[in-house]
Design a protein around this motif. Structure first.
Motif, short mmCIF file in Angstrom:
data_model
loop_
_atom_site.label_atom_id
_atom_site.label_comp_id
_atom_site.label_asym_id
_atom_site.label_seq_id
_atom_site.Cartn_x
_atom_site.Cartn_y
_atom_site.Cartn_z
N ALA A 186 -2.65 3.32 -5.31
CA ALA A 186 -3.29 2.53 -4.25
C ALA A 186 -3.26 3.27 -2.92
O ALA A 186 -3.87 2.83 -1.96
N MET A 187 -2.53 4.39 -2.84
CA MET A 187 -2.36 5.06 -1.55
C MET A 187 -3.66 5.60 -0.96
O MET A 187 -3.97 5.30 0.19
N LEU A 190 8.73 9.75 -1.38
CA LEU A 190 8.14 9.36 -2.67
C LEU A 190 8.73 10.24 -3.79
O LEU A 190 9.12 9.75 -4.84
N LEU A 227 1.48 1.74 -7.05
CA LEU A 227 1.56 1.99 -5.61
C LEU A 227 0.99 3.36 -5.27
O LEU A 227 0.26 3.52 -4.28
N ALA A 228 1.32 4.34 -6.11
CA ALA A 228 0.83 5.69 -5.85
C ALA A 228 -0.69 5.73 -5.94
O ALA A 228 -1.37 6.37 -5.13
N GLN A 257 14.53 7.43 -9.69
CA GLN A 257 14.08 6.55 -10.76
C GLN A 257 14.24 7.24 -12.13
O GLN A 257 14.64 6.60 -13.10
N SER A 306 5.13 4.63 0.47
CA SER A 306 3.69 4.69 0.21
C SER A 306 2.91 3.97 1.31
O SER A 306 1.84 4.41 1.73
N ARG A 307 3.48 2.85 1.80
CA ARG A 307 2.83 2.16 2.92
C ARG A 307 2.81 3.06 4.17
O ARG A 307 1.85 3.07 4.93
N VAL A 353 2.72 6.29 4.25
CA VAL A 353 1.68 7.30 4.09
C VAL A 353 0.33 6.70 4.45
O VAL A 353 -0.47 7.30 5.18
N GLN A 354 0.09 5.49 3.95
CA GLN A 354 -1.20 4.84 4.23
C GLN A 354 -1.39 4.62 5.73
O GLN A 354 -2.47 4.85 6.29
N THR A 357 8.79 -1.30 -14.08
CA THR A 357 9.00 -0.90 -12.69
C THR A 357 8.29 0.41 -12.40
O THR A 357 7.66 0.58 -11.35
N THR A 358 8.40 1.35 -13.35
CA THR A 358 7.75 2.64 -13.16
C THR A 358 6.23 2.48 -13.09
O THR A 358 5.56 3.12 -12.28
N TYR A 397 10.23 3.20 -2.45
CA TYR A 397 8.99 3.88 -2.82
C TYR A 397 7.80 3.17 -2.18
O TYR A 397 6.89 3.80 -1.65
N GLU A 398 7.87 1.83 -2.21
CA GLU A 398 6.78 1.03 -1.64
C GLU A 398 6.66 1.29 -0.14
O GLU A 398 5.57 1.50 0.39
N MET A 448 17.51 0.06 -9.14
CA MET A 448 16.11 0.29 -9.49
C MET A 448 15.20 -0.52 -8.57
O MET A 448 14.15 -0.04 -8.13
N ASP A 493 4.70 -0.13 -12.00
CA ASP A 493 4.41 -0.68 -10.67
C ASP A 493 4.41 0.43 -9.63
O ASP A 493 3.59 0.44 -8.71
N MET A 494 5.37 1.35 -9.75
CA MET A 494 5.44 2.46 -8.79
C MET A 494 4.19 3.32 -8.90
O MET A 494 3.64 3.79 -7.90
N TYR A 527 12.47 1.00 -6.03
CA TYR A 527 11.08 0.54 -6.04
C TYR A 527 10.62 0.20 -4.62
O TYR A 527 9.55 0.59 -4.18
#
Lengths: 252, 262
Positions: free
Chosen positions: B259-260, A12, B256-257, A19, A231-232, A234-235, B249-250, A227-228, A220, B252-253, A224
């Motif tokens: 929502a963790m 992350l 995501l953070a 980014q 994060s998934r 981590v969850q 985009t940022t 990053y997604e 980019m 959206d990122m 993204y």
């Protein structure tokens, strides 16, 4: 399992850094003379886990094996690819075609730029947009009144008289450059010396940014998604740990 | 990550400023003597952050500098004094400067401003005035009875005296020159004011070294190239969109953070 949370967390952090770099490139897509920053991913693949073994008299250290842990980012070399030449018709706009930099004298020393949007200050010195002196081989370039022209070799002429030749610097590929803002760069190592470049100078033109917008946009998107994924991950790890904490070993 | 939003915002601001000035240029494509201006962008300063990196020789994690830019900034709004096209008119008091120089104009408040808009005419008292009715800095009065007022290449204003039939000189329009005309400050009405960075005005006669010639019966058109402005407008619009995309985009990122932890 805790370690894997940090591994995903590092991804992350690394993708946020990528980014940041990308946004700086993208917002400078229309900045004349801007050079694209490159970020390379460094994979921390070589970490050796070691263990302590009781030895004869002393504790001995020995390897267990290699563990791939985290993702990192590194400064890539600044892209020195040629930017597109854009005609402006202004006699003091200059573009470099080929390798090399204009040399600029600033309060912090010599700095180097590809941004050739120059003008004349009240004393007749050739200056950059923010007022720093542009250097010729004989120091700051003083322009007497008259029509200025610049030859392809970088000779600055007023009328028929050659005033000075632009000091065009080049650096060996091993010299790492860093940016200092105002479209300027400096070698990271202050003792690094520059060589003489012999590019073609085009007066009445500026060199556009060398940022590749489509490539940056694609990058980019990939940042993204990475990053997604992180994060998934981590969850998911969090849920796994939740299971081990709350259910494994539960006495009913 | 909030820093990235700032970088994106700097892009929006810079491109907005560019679009403002492009719109102003386009609006003045038919204004005689108008000079194009641009918002000149440069990258903002850079800062090094410490990040973890692998030292390949030591097989260890070490600290390293990672250079981060802060986006884009408008470094200045230079004006470009390239010669505009010279269009002939029928009016002998329409004056175009071919080459360098400005007409010095005395403003009602007593200050002197400088411009290249050469639409002059006579007020009821016979004074030569510009399109907004301001006098030339060295006032030139045309007597009521003279005919055939003309201006030569050196700026001498001549007329025929009907009683004697002889040409007489009514005065000379001098031109002003600056060491750095890009440093002039626009004050509206197609006029500029001298500043520290332009240096003081140096008056001189038209046609001498460093000063352009005056052409009577012609006007210097705006030096705005419409095709070039539209190209720049498209470039600025796309750059604006790209900066907006960075912000989205940022965002959206960041979503995501957020929502963790669930």
């Amino acid at each position: 399992m805790i370690r894997s949370v940090y591994t995903a967390g590092q991804s992350l952090v690394a993708n946020t850094a990528r980014q940041l770099r990308l946004s700086n490139n993208i917002t400078n897509v229309a900045t004349p003379g801007y050079r694209q920053d490159v970020t390379t991913n460094g994979y921390f693949d070589g970490l050796l886990l070691s263990a302590m073994f009781p030895g004869e008299g002393a504790v001995r250290e020995g390897p267990i094996g290699v563990l791939g842990v985290q993702m990192g980012v590194q400064n890539g070399p600044i892209s020195l690819e040629q930017g597109p030449l854009q005609e402006t018709g202004n006699p003091l706009d200059m573009a470099i075609f080929g390798d090399g930099f204009f040399t600029v004298q600033t309060s912090t020393g010599l700095e180097y730029t590809r941004d050739g949007r120059f003008s004349r200050d009240p004393n007749g010195q050739l200056i950059t947009l923010d007022g720093s002196q542009v250097l010729g081989n004989n120091g700051p370039i003083m322009l007497p009144t008259g029509d200025v022209s610049v030859t392809e070799q970088g000779d600055v002429m007023v009328g028929d008289r050659v005033i000075d030749r632009l000091q065009l610097a080049s650096f060996a590929p091993t010299v790492e450059l860093k940016k200092v803002g105002f479209n300027r760069m400096q070698p990271v190592d202050p003792t690094a010396t520059s060589g003489v470049a012999t590019p073609r100078i085009q007066a009445g033109f500026v060199e556009g940014s060398n940022v590749d917008l489509s490539q940056s946009m694609v990058e980019m998107m990939s940042v993204y998604r990475a990053y997604e994924v992180a994060s998934r991950t981590v969850q998911m790890l969090d849920r796994t740990m939740s299971l081990s904490v709350q259910q494994v070993g539960q006495v009913r | 990550m909030a820093g990235i939003l700032g970088i994106g915002a700097s892009g929006l601001q810079a491109q907005q400023r560019r679009l403002d000035l492009i719109a102003n240029n386009i609006a003045n494509v038919d204004t005689p003597g108008y000079k194009e201006s641009q918002a000149a962008t440069q990258d903002d300063t850079y800062a090094a952050v410490r990040i973890a990196a692998v030292d390949p020789e030591q097989h260890a994690i070490v600290g390293a500098d990672f250079w981060l830019g802060q986006g884009v900034q408008v470094a200045g709004t230079p004006r470009y004094f390239r010669q505009g096209a010279v269009d002939p008119t029928q009016n002998p008091l329409d004056l175009a400067i071919i080459g360098d120089g400005f007409f010095p104009i005395r403003l009602p408040d007593g200050n002197v401003a400088y411009g290249r808009d050469g639409r002059f005419n006579m007020d009821p008292q016979g004074n030569l005035v510009n399109a907004s009715g301001n006098l030339l800095d060295t006032n030139i009065v045309v007597p009521a009875n003279v005919t055939q007022v003309s201006v030569d290449a050196s700026g001498n204003v001549m007329a025929l005296d009907p009683t004697t039939g002889q040409p007489q000189q009514l005065g000379t329009i001098q031109l002003a020159q600056f060491a750095n005309s890009q440093g002039l400050e626009a004050i509206g009405g197609n006029l500029f004011r001298e500043t520290v960075s332009s240096g003081p005005a140096q008056l001189g006669q038209a046609g001498t070294a460093g000063y352009g010639q005056i052409m009577s019966g012609a006007l210097e058109a705006s030096n705005v190239d419409l095709a070039q402005q539209f190209t720049r407008m498209m470039e600025a619009q796309r750059a604006y969109q790209a900066a907006a995309r960075v912000i989205r985009t940022t965002d959206d990122m960041m979503g995501l953070a957020n929502a963790m932890p669930r």
